[in-house]
Design a protein around this motif. Sequence first.
Motif, PDB file in Angstrom:
ATOM      1  N   GLY A 163      56.481  24.852  41.743  1.00  0.00           N
ATOM      2  CA  GLY A 163      57.617  25.909  42.374  1.00  0.00           C
ATOM      3  C   GLY A 163      57.478  26.541  40.381  1.00  0.00           C
ATOM      4  O   GLY A 163      58.275  27.108  39.948  1.00  0.00           O
ATOM      5  N   ARG A 164      55.705  26.782  40.414  1.00  0.00           N
ATOM      6  CA  ARG A 164      55.991  27.365  38.939  1.00  0.00           C
ATOM      7  C   ARG A 164      54.806  29.011  39.616  1.00  0.00           C
ATOM      8  O   ARG A 164      55.063  30.400  39.407  1.00  0.00           O
ATOM      9  CB  ARG A 164      55.260  27.068  38.432  1.00  0.00           C
ATOM     10  CG  ARG A 164      55.709  26.251  37.637  1.00  0.00           C
ATOM     11  CD  ARG A 164      55.047  25.858  36.067  1.00  0.00           C
ATOM     12  NE  ARG A 164      54.628  26.381  35.494  1.00  0.00           N
ATOM     13  CZ  ARG A 164      54.511  26.271  34.350  1.00  0.00           C
ATOM     14  NH1 ARG A 164      53.471  25.479  34.017  1.00  0.00           N
ATOM     15  NH2 ARG A 164      54.422  27.432  33.619  1.00  0.00           N
ATOM     16  N   GLY A 165      54.528  28.833  40.922  1.00  0.00           N
ATOM     17  CA  GLY A 165      54.121  30.457  41.250  1.00  0.00           C
ATOM     18  C   GLY A 165      52.509  29.654  41.711  1.00  0.00           C
ATOM     19  O   GLY A 165      51.999  28.731  42.005  1.00  0.00           O
ATOM     20  N   THR A 166      51.885  31.381  42.252  1.00  0.00           N
ATOM     21  CA  THR A 166      50.206  30.812  42.724  1.00  0.00           C
ATOM     22  C   THR A 166      49.948  32.217  42.486  1.00  0.00           C
ATOM     23  O   THR A 166      50.571  33.418  42.045  1.00  0.00           O
ATOM     24  CB  THR A 166      50.784  30.739  44.489  1.00  0.00           C
ATOM     25  OG1 THR A 166      50.690  29.797  45.408  1.00  0.00           O
ATOM     26  CG2 THR A 166      49.358  30.971  45.205  1.00  0.00           C
ATOM     27  N   THR A 167      48.463  31.514  42.130  1.00  0.00           N
ATOM     28  CA  THR A 167      47.278  32.906  41.961  1.00  0.00           C
ATOM     29  C   THR A 167      46.622  32.865  43.034  1.00  0.00           C
ATOM     30  O   THR A 167      45.959  31.983  42.986  1.00  0.00           O
ATOM     31  CB  THR A 167      47.620  33.625  40.146  1.00  0.00           C
ATOM     32  OG1 THR A 167      47.931  32.979  39.640  1.00  0.00           O
ATOM     33  CG2 THR A 167      46.071  34.285  40.027  1.00  0.00           C
ATOM     34  N   PHE A 168      45.437  34.442  43.520  1.00  0.00           N
ATOM     35  CA  PHE A 168      44.714  33.618  44.022  1.00  0.00           C
ATOM     36  C   PHE A 168      43.884  35.422  43.565  1.00  0.00           C
ATOM     37  O   PHE A 168      44.020  36.208  42.735  1.00  0.00           O
ATOM     38  CB  PHE A 168      45.157  34.684  46.014  1.00  0.00           C
ATOM     39  CG  PHE A 168      45.981  33.834  46.382  1.00  0.00           C
ATOM     40  CD1 PHE A 168      45.127  33.116  48.036  1.00  0.00           C
ATOM     41  CD2 PHE A 168      47.575  34.092  46.996  1.00  0.00           C
ATOM     42  CE1 PHE A 168      45.290  32.192  48.204  1.00  0.00           C
ATOM     43  CE2 PHE A 168      47.892  33.125  47.317  1.00  0.00           C
ATOM     44  CZ  PHE A 168      47.194  31.983  48.768  1.00  0.00           C
ATOM     45  N   ARG A 169      42.564  35.022  43.060  1.00  0.00           N
ATOM     46  CA  ARG A 169      41.774  35.838  42.905  1.00  0.00           C
ATOM     47  C   ARG A 169      40.502  35.968  44.132  1.00  0.00           C
ATOM     48  O   ARG A 169      40.097  35.051  44.976  1.00  0.00           O
ATOM     49  CB  ARG A 169      41.398  35.519  41.537  1.00  0.00           C
ATOM     50  CG  ARG A 169      41.725  35.013  40.346  1.00  0.00           C
ATOM     51  CD  ARG A 169      41.123  34.765  39.270  1.00  0.00           C
ATOM     52  NE  ARG A 169      42.015  35.005  38.180  1.00  0.00           N
ATOM     53  CZ  ARG A 169      43.105  33.308  38.340  1.00  0.00           C
ATOM     54  NH1 ARG A 169      42.311  31.954  39.109  1.00  0.00           N
ATOM     55  NH2 ARG A 169      43.799  32.630  37.767  1.00  0.00           N
ATOM     56  N   VAL A 170      39.854  37.209  44.509  1.00  0.00           N
ATOM     57  CA  VAL A 170      39.029  37.802  45.328  1.00  0.00           C
ATOM     58  C   VAL A 170      37.859  38.479  44.797  1.00  0.00           C
ATOM     59  O   VAL A 170      38.520  39.254  43.846  1.00  0.00           O
ATOM     60  CB  VAL A 170      39.063  38.536  45.933  1.00  0.00           C
ATOM     61  CG1 VAL A 170      38.248  38.847  47.628  1.00  0.00           C
ATOM     62  CG2 VAL A 170      41.108  38.267  47.301  1.00  0.00           C
ATOM     63  N   HIS A 171      36.710  37.782  44.585  1.00  0.00           N
ATOM     64  CA  HIS A 171      35.968  38.046  43.979  1.00  0.00           C
ATOM     65  C   HIS A 171      34.873  38.604  44.601  1.00  0.00           C
ATOM     66  O   HIS A 171      34.480  37.794  46.167  1.00  0.00           O
ATOM     67  CB  HIS A 171      35.193  37.446  43.376  1.00  0.00           C
ATOM     68  CG  HIS A 171      35.964  36.360  42.057  1.00  0.00           C
ATOM     69  ND1 HIS A 171      35.809  36.424  40.881  1.00  0.00           N
ATOM     70  CD2 HIS A 171      37.007  35.540  42.584  1.00  0.00           C
ATOM     71  CE1 HIS A 171      36.638  35.611  39.430  1.00  0.00           C
ATOM     72  NE2 HIS A 171      37.336  34.633  40.674  1.00  0.00           N
ATOM     73  N   LEU A 172      34.236  40.053  44.577  1.00  0.00           N
ATOM     74  CA  LEU A 172      34.015  40.755  45.708  1.00  0.00           C
ATOM     75  C   LEU A 172      32.629  41.360  44.988  1.00  0.00           C
ATOM     76  O   LEU A 172      32.554  41.903  43.868  1.00  0.00           O
ATOM     77  CB  LEU A 172      34.377  41.514  46.538  1.00  0.00           C
ATOM     78  CG  LEU A 172      35.976  42.101  47.037  1.00  0.00           C
ATOM     79  CD1 LEU A 172      36.711  42.734  47.704  1.00  0.00           C
ATOM     80  CD2 LEU A 172      35.091  40.870  48.109  1.00  0.00           C
ATOM     81  N   PRO A 173      31.660  41.253  45.802  1.00  0.00           N
ATOM     82  CA  PRO A 173      30.471  41.509  44.644  1.00  0.00           C
ATOM     83  C   PRO A 173      30.502  43.622  44.975  1.00  0.00           C
ATOM     84  O   PRO A 173      30.678  44.062  45.297  1.00  0.00           O
ATOM     85  CB  PRO A 173      28.654  41.387  46.061  1.00  0.00           C
ATOM     86  CG  PRO A 173      29.830  41.474  46.938  1.00  0.00           C
ATOM     87  CD  PRO A 173      30.812  40.546  47.341  1.00  0.00           C
ATOM     88  N   VAL A 174      30.276  43.812  43.859  1.00  0.00           N
ATOM     89  CA  VAL A 174      29.480  45.093  43.773  1.00  0.00           C
ATOM     90  C   VAL A 174      27.881  45.591  43.881  1.00  0.00           C
ATOM     91  O   VAL A 174      27.239  44.663  44.072  1.00  0.00           O
ATOM     92  CB  VAL A 174      29.124  45.526  41.836  1.00  0.00           C
ATOM     93  CG1 VAL A 174      28.744  46.670  41.954  1.00  0.00           C
ATOM     94  CG2 VAL A 174      30.693  44.559  41.276  1.00  0.00           C
ATOM     95  N   CYS A 175      28.854  46.833  44.896  1.00  0.00           N
ATOM     96  CA  CYS A 175      27.779  47.280  45.802  1.00  0.00           C
ATOM     97  C   CYS A 175      26.900  48.354  44.910  1.00  0.00           C
ATOM     98  O   CYS A 175      27.678  49.006  44.304  1.00  0.00           O
ATOM     99  CB  CYS A 175      28.413  48.278  47.270  1.00  0.00           C
ATOM    100  SG  CYS A 175      28.859  46.763  47.768  1.00  0.00           S
TER     101      CYS A 175
END
Length: 129
Positions: A116-128
């Motif tokens: 009822g409040r929402g969703t947060t997706f976090r994608v952590h990608l390595p720095v090349c």
Amino acid sequence: MHVECPGIETDFRVEELMFSRLNLRSIFANLLTNAMKYRSPERECRVKISSWAEKDKVVLEVADNGIGMPKGYQNKVFKMFTRMHTHVDGSGVGLYIIKRIVDNANGQIEVESAEGRGTTFRVHLPVCS
């Protein structure tokens, strides 16, 4: 399917990323499509897309104010053919594919959600380097 979401906000603190364009497009397309598909009928759709640097990672975040997911279901959404809501079309493979893309890049994906409040997706990608 036509979905409107007039409230899209961006905050890109990292504007360049060494990553497969096709895979990055898949990540954003799926997360944004889900944010709009699972919007709340009770309020105007709001989505915030952000990026920032964090140690040796770039973090990409997509946060919405949609219908969210029940507590305890967050890690299940990355399994193939898993769907939390059946009132909209979908196959249950989009988040699974994103997880595979991120895992293959030695990254991580996480989700926070409140029903009822929402969703947060976090994608952590390595720095090349």
